[in-house]
Enzyme design. Structure first.
Site, PDB file in Angstrom:
ATOM      1  N   LYS A 159      -0.665  -5.930  -0.118  1.00 33.59           N
ATOM      2  CA  LYS A 159      -1.407  -5.035  -1.011  1.00 33.59           C
ATOM      3  C   LYS A 159      -0.652  -4.849  -2.330  1.00 33.59           C
ATOM      4  CE  LYS A 159      -5.164  -4.212   1.258  1.00 33.59           C
ATOM      5  NZ  LYS A 159      -6.475  -4.599   0.726  1.00 33.59           N
ATOM      6  N   TYR A 180       1.523  -5.907   5.739  1.00 33.11           N
ATOM      7  CA  TYR A 180       0.282  -5.433   5.119  1.00 33.11           C
ATOM      8  C   TYR A 180       0.574  -4.792   3.762  1.00 33.11           C
ATOM      9  CZ  TYR A 180      -3.961  -2.690   4.351  1.00 33.11           C
ATOM     10  OH  TYR A 180      -5.092  -2.144   3.807  1.00 33.11           O
TER      11      TYR A 180
END
Lengths: 253, 460
Positions: A162, A158
């Site tokens: 990002k 994740y």
């Protein structure tokens, strides 16, 4: 069209059921707003969100949109423009958190998260940006995360996606400036939302409403990057330089 | 020279209105009148629009993603007919250039706004008004004929007797019926280039309403400058300035040596590097307004002033709009009918307590309107003021004022607007659909578009 006070008339939320995305929509709505389009995978859930937004002269539409189906993105955006005209503000708010303990080991789970969060976001953003170039105006809000500022061991997939879209948005934003299109990157800390339900809050945690307030203020001021809460800008300017052995031991949730 | 081969990407640049808010990017080219038709053929799906000097405050002269034309033209191409008191002039010529040609020959433009840096085309498209509206109406009332380039590339000559529907849709039509190429305009003969001015300090709003209602009709020109920060019993304190062009017998021996001399200069310019927050704030504005009110005479009659000093005081400082800093300014102008003085009072009250810093506000008594469906002036009171775009709570304040104005049967001025809504325009301009029907008959494909037309639903 935006008006002289920077209030958008037509708003597109990609990730139409995102708590943060919906909070931003509510925050930027003004009496001059005409249309909100919620683009999301789960149309039923989207309709619930739409019912909560509708009032007075504001039209709220829900369209089916699948972040990982990149082949469909251009058509989805084209349909929105054909039906509602110029997109004044597009908010890129779809992403999956995944379970870090799983995604950092499972090849299939990791690549699915990476695909929707990164490839899907890049694809949808380019589709939006192409329209806005032609319009000669528009603003894009990219929901990044402090998780991408220095990626943590707890959820590297994740965090990595990002980090990727954060850099992508900055570069694309510079490329779009001459065409009258404004890109703003939003870097929230830990946000109490449906996505983080059941997780232990990190220090400087915030809410979708606070992220939305910071976002709306940043848009009006023409900022390129905002943090929510604002103090994280300074926290991370320090954390960025913390030596690895120390970083790994920090209790960051 | 026009660069027709260059209608690609290299002329793309950001444009704003005079308020310097909300820039959008368009393809901007300069063309002489005879090349406009060819240039418009190059327009893509975002259409085309003519921009004059960009003095409308909001987004009226912008066309995001489309084509923006600037018309080349010179006041030396103007044809003056002294016997009819008319001038035929290319639309790209501005009032500053035109006055320099007309005044020494003993003529004045029929209407001038608070700046002379507006083009003839812009004056017609916005149907501008000035201090003489109560007796002589708006600019469109004085247009005898104009040449309009239509979306299909043909040109028509129209006037109050020739295709009157299209003519009046073009007056105040914000450039959305076609390109005004030139116009024949009625002029006012003048004996001198001086103004004879009466100035009166007025203590409050009631006194101002009655002074203007009773006395305005004795003067060709009348306007009141209100201190928008005065509260309580001082609410609406103002300086009323009224006058007319001076006759020869009003001049002194020195002025009689050159009764029609005219050559206004700019005294200063605001530098490009103003602090981002600007230099306009509550303290500077309050101090300015106080000094300005105190320095005005209680009452003075027959003072001789120059044209620029009377009509265009702000033009002495070029680019004065920069003082508002990077967030720019919003201008708010509306009219409410006679009998709605209480609505006007409430607006001024709300502004005075809002803390939204504003320089002088201008109050004027309008006379009769004209036949244009989108012309702004209507019998009643109009107020105009500047507010910094960064003022706190501005959006809510102005939205509340919109409601007051509309409920009172009033409306907003397109040339000043940057933020009102399509619904407010539909309510304020009940003949909008009639205008759209005329526009659609000459521009079915909606070639003529602007940011304003998209924002306010004029080209939907």
């Amino acid at each position: 069209m935006d008006n002289a006070l920077g209030e958008p008339q037509t708003i597109l939320l990609l990730g139409g059921t995102s708590d943060i995305g919906l909070a931003i929509v509510r925050e930027v709505l003004s009496p001059g707003a005409r249309t909100v389009v919620l683009a999301c995978r789960n149309v039923e859930k989207g309709e619930l969100a739409a019912a909560g937004l509708r009032h007075g002269g504001l039209a709220v539409h829900v369209v089916h949109f699948n972040g990982s189906d990149t082949a469909s993105h251009e058509q989805v955006i084209a349909d929105v423009v054909a039906q509602h005209g110029d997109i004044d503000l597009a908010i890129l708010a779809f992403a999956q958190l995944g379970d870090g303990a799983v995604t950092s080991k499972d090849v299939q789970a990791a690549s699915e998260i990476a695909h929707v969060n990164f490839t899907g976001t890049v694809s949808a953003t380019i589709a939006v940006a192409n329209r806005m170039r032609g319009q000669g105006h528009g603003a894009i809000v990219m929901l990044s995360s402090v998780a991408g500022e220095r990626v943590r061991a707890a959820n590297p997939v994740y965090g990595g996606t990002k980090a990727g879209i954060d850099g992508f948005a900055q570069g694309l934003g510079d490329a779009l400036a001459a065409d009258g299109v404004h890109m703003m990157v939003v870097r929230p800390g830990f946000v109490h939302s449906a996505m983080t339900q059941g997780l232990k809050a990190a220090p400087f945690s915030t809410t979708p409403e606070q992220v939305a307030a910071v976002t709306a203020k940043g848009l009006r001021a023409g900022r390129r990057t905002v943090w929510a809460p604002g103090i994280l800008r300074y926290v991370f300017s320090a954390l960025r330089h913390v030596p690895g052995p120390v970083w790994r031991r920090l209790p960051l949730g | 020279m026009a660069i027709l081969t260059g209608v690609s990407m290299q002329n793309r640049r950001p444009l704003t209105g005079w308020g310097r808010t909300n820039a959008t990017v368009a393809e901007v080219i300069e063309v002489p009148n005879h090349e406009v038709a060819a240039a418009v053929k190059e327009a893509g799906p975002r259409g085309a629009l003519v921009r004059g000097l960009g003095r409308s405050y909001g987004d009226a002269a912008q066309n995001a993603g489309g084509l923006v034309l600037r018309l080349l033209g010179s006041a030396h191409q103007a044809v003056l007919d002294p016997s009819l008191a008319t001038v035929t002039v290319p639309a790209g010529v501005n009032l500053d250039e035109l006055l320099r040609v007309l005044v020494p020959r003993g003529f004045f433009v029929p209407v001038t706004p608070g700046t002379r840096f507006v083009t003839i085309g812009g004056a017609i498209a916005s149907d501008i008004h000035g201090k003489n509206h109560h007796v002589e109406g708006s600019f469109g009332n004085h247009v005898r004929a104009l040449t309009l380039l239509l979306a299909d590339g043909s040109t028509v000559v129209i006037g109050p007797q020739q295709q009157p529907e299209l003519f009046w849709a073009t007056i105040g039509g914000m450039g959305l019926t076609g390109v005004i190429l030139d116009a024949t305009v009625g002029l006012l003969p003048i004996e001198t280039s001086r103004m004879s001015v009466d100035t009166t300090r007025i203590p409050d709003l009631d006194a101002l309403f009655s002074a203007m209602s009773d006395g305005d009709d004795d003067f060709r020109y009348s306007v009141a400058w209100i201190d928008p920060q005065a509260k309580g019993r001082h609410l609406g304190r103002s300086v009323l300035g009224r006058g007319d062009h001076a006759r020869l017998d009003q001049l002194g021996p020195k002025e009689l040596l050159s009764p029609l001399a005219y050559g206004p200069k700019q005294l200063a310019s605001v530098p490009p590097l103003v602090p981002p927050m600007g230099v306009i704030n509550h303290a500077t504005v309050a101090a300015f307004n106080e000094v300005w009110y105190r320095k005005a005479p209680l009452h003075r009659e027959g003072e001789l002033k120059g044209i620029a000093g009377f009509f265009h005081p702000l033009d002495m400082v070029s680019r004065w709009n920069r003082v508002y800093g990077s967030s720019g300014m919003v201008q708010y102008q509306f009219v409410v009918p006679f009998g709605e003085e209480e609505a006007m009072r409430t607006v001024i009250e709300r502004l005075s307590v809002s803390g939204a810093a504003s320089f002088l506000a201008v109050l004027k008594r309008f006379g009769a309107g004209n036949d244009s469906p989108l012309s702004f002036p209507a019998p009643g009171w109009t107020l105009a003021l500047d507010v910094p775009g960064s003022a706190r709570g501005l959006a809510d304040l102005l939205h509340g004022l919109d409601r007051l104005v509309l409920d009172a049967g009033g409306r907003h001025y397109f040339a000043k607007d940057g933020r009102t809504t399509a619904a407010a325009i539909r309510q304020g301009y009940p003949r909008l659909e009639e205008w759209k029907a005329v526009r659609d008959s000459v521009d079915p494909e909606h070639v003529w578009q602007s940011d304003l037309s998209r924002r306010l639903g004029l080209t939907d």
